[in-house]
Design a protein around this motif. Structure first.
Motif, PDB file in Angstrom:
ATOM      1  N   THR A  52      48.520  31.365  37.556  1.00 44.42           N
ATOM      2  CA  THR A  52      48.297  32.810  37.565  1.00 44.42           C
ATOM      3  C   THR A  52      47.042  33.159  36.762  1.00 44.42           C
ATOM      4  OG1 THR A  52      50.660  33.223  37.806  1.00 44.42           O
ATOM      5  CG2 THR A  52      49.314  35.055  36.980  1.00 44.42           C
ATOM      6  N   THR A  53      46.853  32.477  35.649  1.00 43.18           N
ATOM      7  CA  THR A  53      45.657  32.669  34.835  1.00 43.18           C
ATOM      8  C   THR A  53      44.405  32.377  35.659  1.00 43.18           C
ATOM      9  OG1 THR A  53      46.882  32.107  32.834  1.00 43.18           O
ATOM     10  CG2 THR A  53      44.489  31.950  32.704  1.00 43.18           C
ATOM     11  N   ASN A  54      44.439  31.318  36.453  1.00 45.71           N
ATOM     12  CA  ASN A  54      43.317  31.010  37.346  1.00 45.71           C
ATOM     13  C   ASN A  54      43.102  32.135  38.357  1.00 45.71           C
ATOM     14  OD1 ASN A  54      41.948  28.621  36.703  1.00 45.71           O
ATOM     15  ND2 ASN A  54      43.560  27.351  37.576  1.00 45.71           N
ATOM     16  N   GLY A  55      44.181  32.635  38.923  1.00 44.00           N
ATOM     17  CA  GLY A  55      44.073  33.718  39.894  1.00 44.00           C
ATOM     18  C   GLY A  55      43.483  34.980  39.288  1.00 44.00           C
ATOM     19  N   ILE A  56      43.924  35.313  38.086  1.00 43.24           N
ATOM     20  CA  ILE A  56      43.392  36.485  37.393  1.00 43.24           C
ATOM     21  C   ILE A  56      41.912  36.275  37.074  1.00 43.24           C
ATOM     22  CG2 ILE A  56      43.528  37.867  35.271  1.00 43.24           C
ATOM     23  CD1 ILE A  56      46.613  37.297  35.361  1.00 43.24           C
ATOM     24  N   THR A  57      41.561  35.044  36.688  1.00 48.12           N
ATOM     25  CA  THR A  57      40.152  34.730  36.421  1.00 48.12           C
ATOM     26  C   THR A  57      39.308  34.993  37.665  1.00 48.12           C
ATOM     27  OG1 THR A  57      40.750  33.073  34.759  1.00 48.12           O
ATOM     28  CG2 THR A  57      38.533  32.918  35.704  1.00 48.12           C
ATOM     29  N   ALA A  58      39.792  34.564  38.823  1.00 53.22           N
ATOM     30  CA  ALA A  58      39.051  34.782  40.073  1.00 53.22           C
ATOM     31  C   ALA A  58      38.846  36.277  40.329  1.00 53.22           C
ATOM     32  CB  ALA A  58      39.788  34.133  41.250  1.00 53.22           C
ATOM     33  N   ILE A  59      39.893  37.048  40.132  1.00 50.48           N
ATOM     34  CA  ILE A  59      39.802  38.505  40.339  1.00 50.48           C
ATOM     35  C   ILE A  59      38.808  39.122  39.360  1.00 50.48           C
ATOM     36  CG2 ILE A  59      41.089  40.681  40.148  1.00 50.48           C
ATOM     37  CD1 ILE A  59      43.559  39.000  41.207  1.00 50.48           C
ATOM     38  N   ILE A  60      38.858  38.682  38.115  1.00 50.49           N
ATOM     39  CA  ILE A  60      37.947  39.210  37.098  1.00 50.49           C
ATOM     40  C   ILE A  60      36.497  38.839  37.418  1.00 50.49           C
ATOM     41  CG2 ILE A  60      37.236  38.906  34.682  1.00 50.49           C
ATOM     42  CD1 ILE A  60      40.209  39.062  33.944  1.00 50.49           C
ATOM     43  N   LEU A  61      36.282  37.624  37.905  1.00 49.32           N
ATOM     44  CA  LEU A  61      34.918  37.219  38.274  1.00 49.32           C
ATOM     45  C   LEU A  61      34.355  38.124  39.370  1.00 49.32           C
ATOM     46  CD1 LEU A  61      35.254  33.325  38.260  1.00 49.32           C
ATOM     47  CD2 LEU A  61      33.945  34.725  36.641  1.00 49.32           C
ATOM     48  N   ILE A  62      35.174  38.407  40.360  1.00 54.54           N
ATOM     49  CA  ILE A  62      34.743  39.287  41.455  1.00 54.54           C
ATOM     50  C   ILE A  62      34.488  40.698  40.918  1.00 54.54           C
ATOM     51  CG2 ILE A  62      35.460  40.390  43.618  1.00 54.54           C
ATOM     52  CD1 ILE A  62      36.990  37.673  44.185  1.00 54.54           C
ATOM     53  N   ALA A  63      35.389  41.181  40.077  1.00 55.40           N
ATOM     54  CA  ALA A  63      35.217  42.521  39.485  1.00 55.40           C
ATOM     55  C   ALA A  63      33.947  42.591  38.637  1.00 55.40           C
ATOM     56  CB  ALA A  63      36.438  42.884  38.642  1.00 55.40           C
ATOM     57  N   ALA A  64      33.627  41.503  37.950  1.00 61.77           N
ATOM     58  CA  ALA A  64      32.420  41.470  37.115  1.00 61.77           C
ATOM     59  C   ALA A  64      31.161  41.563  37.966  1.00 61.77           C
ATOM     60  CB  ALA A  64      32.405  40.205  36.271  1.00 61.77           C
ATOM     61  N   VAL A  65      31.163  40.889  39.114  1.00 62.13           N
ATOM     62  CA  VAL A  65      30.008  40.972  40.016  1.00 62.13           C
ATOM     63  C   VAL A  65      29.872  42.384  40.572  1.00 62.13           C
ATOM     64  CG1 VAL A  65      29.075  40.177  42.233  1.00 62.13           C
ATOM     65  CG2 VAL A  65      29.953  38.519  40.587  1.00 62.13           C
ATOM     66  N   THR A  81      33.415  38.009  29.464  1.00 60.01           N
ATOM     67  CA  THR A  81      34.026  37.468  28.244  1.00 60.01           C
ATOM     68  C   THR A  81      35.514  37.227  28.469  1.00 60.01           C
ATOM     69  OG1 THR A  81      32.377  38.593  26.884  1.00 60.01           O
ATOM     70  CG2 THR A  81      34.398  37.892  25.771  1.00 60.01           C
ATOM     71  N   SER A  82      36.170  38.114  29.185  1.00 67.90           N
ATOM     72  CA  SER A  82      37.594  37.926  29.517  1.00 67.90           C
ATOM     73  C   SER A  82      37.794  36.705  30.403  1.00 67.90           C
ATOM     74  CB  SER A  82      38.143  39.171  30.216  1.00 67.90           C
ATOM     75  OG  SER A  82      38.077  40.282  29.373  1.00 67.90           O
ATOM     76  N   ALA A  83      36.908  36.498  31.370  1.00 67.70           N
ATOM     77  CA  ALA A  83      37.016  35.336  32.259  1.00 67.70           C
ATOM     78  C   ALA A  83      36.890  34.037  31.463  1.00 67.70           C
ATOM     79  CB  ALA A  83      35.958  35.397  33.360  1.00 67.70           C
ATOM     80  N   ILE A  84      35.979  34.023  30.496  1.00 68.01           N
ATOM     81  CA  ILE A  84      35.830  32.832  29.643  1.00 68.01           C
ATOM     82  C   ILE A  84      37.093  32.632  28.813  1.00 68.01           C
ATOM     83  CG2 ILE A  84      34.573  31.873  27.670  1.00 68.01           C
ATOM     84  CD1 ILE A  84      32.021  33.157  28.903  1.00 68.01           C
ATOM     85  N   ALA A  85      37.611  33.703  28.229  1.00 69.22           N
ATOM     86  CA  ALA A  85      38.833  33.604  27.413  1.00 69.22           C
ATOM     87  C   ALA A  85      40.007  33.100  28.252  1.00 69.22           C
ATOM     88  CB  ALA A  85      39.154  34.953  26.786  1.00 69.22           C
ATOM     89  N   LEU A  86      40.130  33.598  29.469  1.00 68.42           N
ATOM     90  CA  LEU A  86      41.213  33.134  30.351  1.00 68.42           C
ATOM     91  C   LEU A  86      41.036  31.664  30.715  1.00 68.42           C
ATOM     92  CD1 LEU A  86      41.662  36.212  32.700  1.00 68.42           C
ATOM     93  CD2 LEU A  86      43.383  35.264  31.137  1.00 68.42           C
ATOM     94  N   SER A  87      39.813  31.237  30.903  1.00 72.19           N
ATOM     95  CA  SER A  87      39.559  29.830  31.216  1.00 72.19           C
ATOM     96  C   SER A  87      39.937  28.934  30.042  1.00 72.19           C
ATOM     97  CB  SER A  87      38.095  29.623  31.609  1.00 72.19           C
ATOM     98  OG  SER A  87      37.825  30.271  32.826  1.00 72.19           O
ATOM     99  N   VAL A  88      39.649  29.400  28.832  1.00 70.01           N
ATOM    100  CA  VAL A  88      40.045  28.646  27.637  1.00 70.01           C
ATOM    101  C   VAL A  88      41.571  28.614  27.531  1.00 70.01           C
ATOM    102  CG1 VAL A  88      40.005  28.629  25.103  1.00 70.01           C
ATOM    103  CG2 VAL A  88      37.886  29.038  26.395  1.00 70.01           C
ATOM    104  N   ALA A  89      42.219  29.747  27.769  1.00 70.06           N
ATOM    105  CA  ALA A  89      43.693  29.800  27.728  1.00 70.06           C
ATOM    106  C   ALA A  89      44.281  28.856  28.771  1.00 70.06           C
ATOM    107  CB  ALA A  89      44.175  31.232  27.967  1.00 70.06           C
ATOM    108  N   PHE A  90      43.708  28.848  29.977  1.00 70.67           N
ATOM    109  CA  PHE A  90      44.151  27.920  31.011  1.00 70.67           C
ATOM    110  C   PHE A  90      44.085  26.496  30.486  1.00 70.67           C
ATOM    111  CE2 PHE A  90      42.678  24.612  33.807  1.00 70.67           C
ATOM    112  CZ  PHE A  90      43.751  24.504  34.682  1.00 70.67           C
ATOM    113  N   LEU A  91      42.962  26.127  29.913  1.00 75.47           N
ATOM    114  CA  LEU A  91      42.751  24.760  29.454  1.00 75.47           C
ATOM    115  C   LEU A  91      43.780  24.370  28.393  1.00 75.47           C
ATOM    116  CD1 LEU A  91      40.877  22.371  29.904  1.00 75.47           C
ATOM    117  CD2 LEU A  91      39.405  23.292  28.103  1.00 75.47           C
ATOM    118  N   VAL A  92      44.052  25.254  27.465  1.00 76.78           N
ATOM    119  CA  VAL A  92      45.040  24.983  26.414  1.00 76.78           C
ATOM    120  C   VAL A  92      46.427  24.775  27.038  1.00 76.78           C
ATOM    121  CG1 VAL A  92      46.252  25.981  24.418  1.00 76.78           C
ATOM    122  CG2 VAL A  92      43.740  26.130  24.582  1.00 76.78           C
TER     123      VAL A  92
END
Length: 180
Positions: A52-65, A81-92
């Motif tokens: 879900t975190t990955n999915g939200i990241t994708a949505i945020i990336l599109i919204a950022a563009v 910045t939120s997309a980066i934070a979500l990617s870090v959270a995903f990794l953890v």
């Protein structure tokens, strides 16, 4: 000159992080806490959360563009910045799951097996490649070197979006084979 200086100051950091993250993740992927005598419950609830975190990241990336194309720079900054934070959270979460649980094995057969492994392998390779790209893109924005930022972001965005979307696809394809 100051902007290039900022990029130069971060260059060694970007190189170090871009090497360390994949190496540490690969090492930790093979570490099982139970093998070290820790009696920890498997974190089997994490895969749907990090997917879900990955999915939200994708949505945020599109919204950022969309935000930057509409001239909303501050919103774009916050979203990135939120997309980066979500990617870090995903990794953890991903590492924590794999340190406490056995990896699920894909059980599909036939052509779907090849499709799964193609998506998985491209996802993994690009998830490693995207680390320095995101960091360089971000630092160029911080340095207000927007010409260079825009140029690399046109490459970074589709790759990062692919990694985020395929993270969800891989989860959906393997989820029937998780042992809970």
């Amino acid at each position: 000159m100051e902007n290039n200086s900022l990029e130069q100051r971060f260059s060694k950091f970007i190189i170090a992080v871009s090497i360390l993250i994949p190496v540490v993740v690969a090492i930790l992927f093979g570490v099982k806490l139970k093998d070290f005598g820790y009696n920890v419950e498997p974190l089997s609830f994490l895969p749907p959360i990090y997917a879900t975190t990955n999915g939200i990241t994708a949505i945020i990336l599109i919204a950022a563009v969309v935000a930057i194309k509409n001239g909303k720079r501050k919103l774009h900054e916050r979203l990135m910045t939120s997309a980066i934070a979500l990617s870090v959270a995903f990794l953890v979460m991903y590492v924590a799951y794999h340190m406490t649980s056995d990896s699920a094995k894909f059980g599909g057969e036939g052509i779907i097996r090849y499709v799964y492994f193609f998506i998985l392998i491209t996802h993994i390779v690009l998830s490693i490649a995207i680390i320095p790209m995101v960091l360089i893109t971000y630092v160029r924005a911080l340095a207000e070197n927007f010409d260079k930022h825009k140029k690399i972001s046109k490459i970074t965005f589709p790759i990062w979006l692919y990694v985020a979307v395929t993270g969800v696809v891989v989860y959906l394809m393997i989820s029937p084979y998780y042992v809970y």
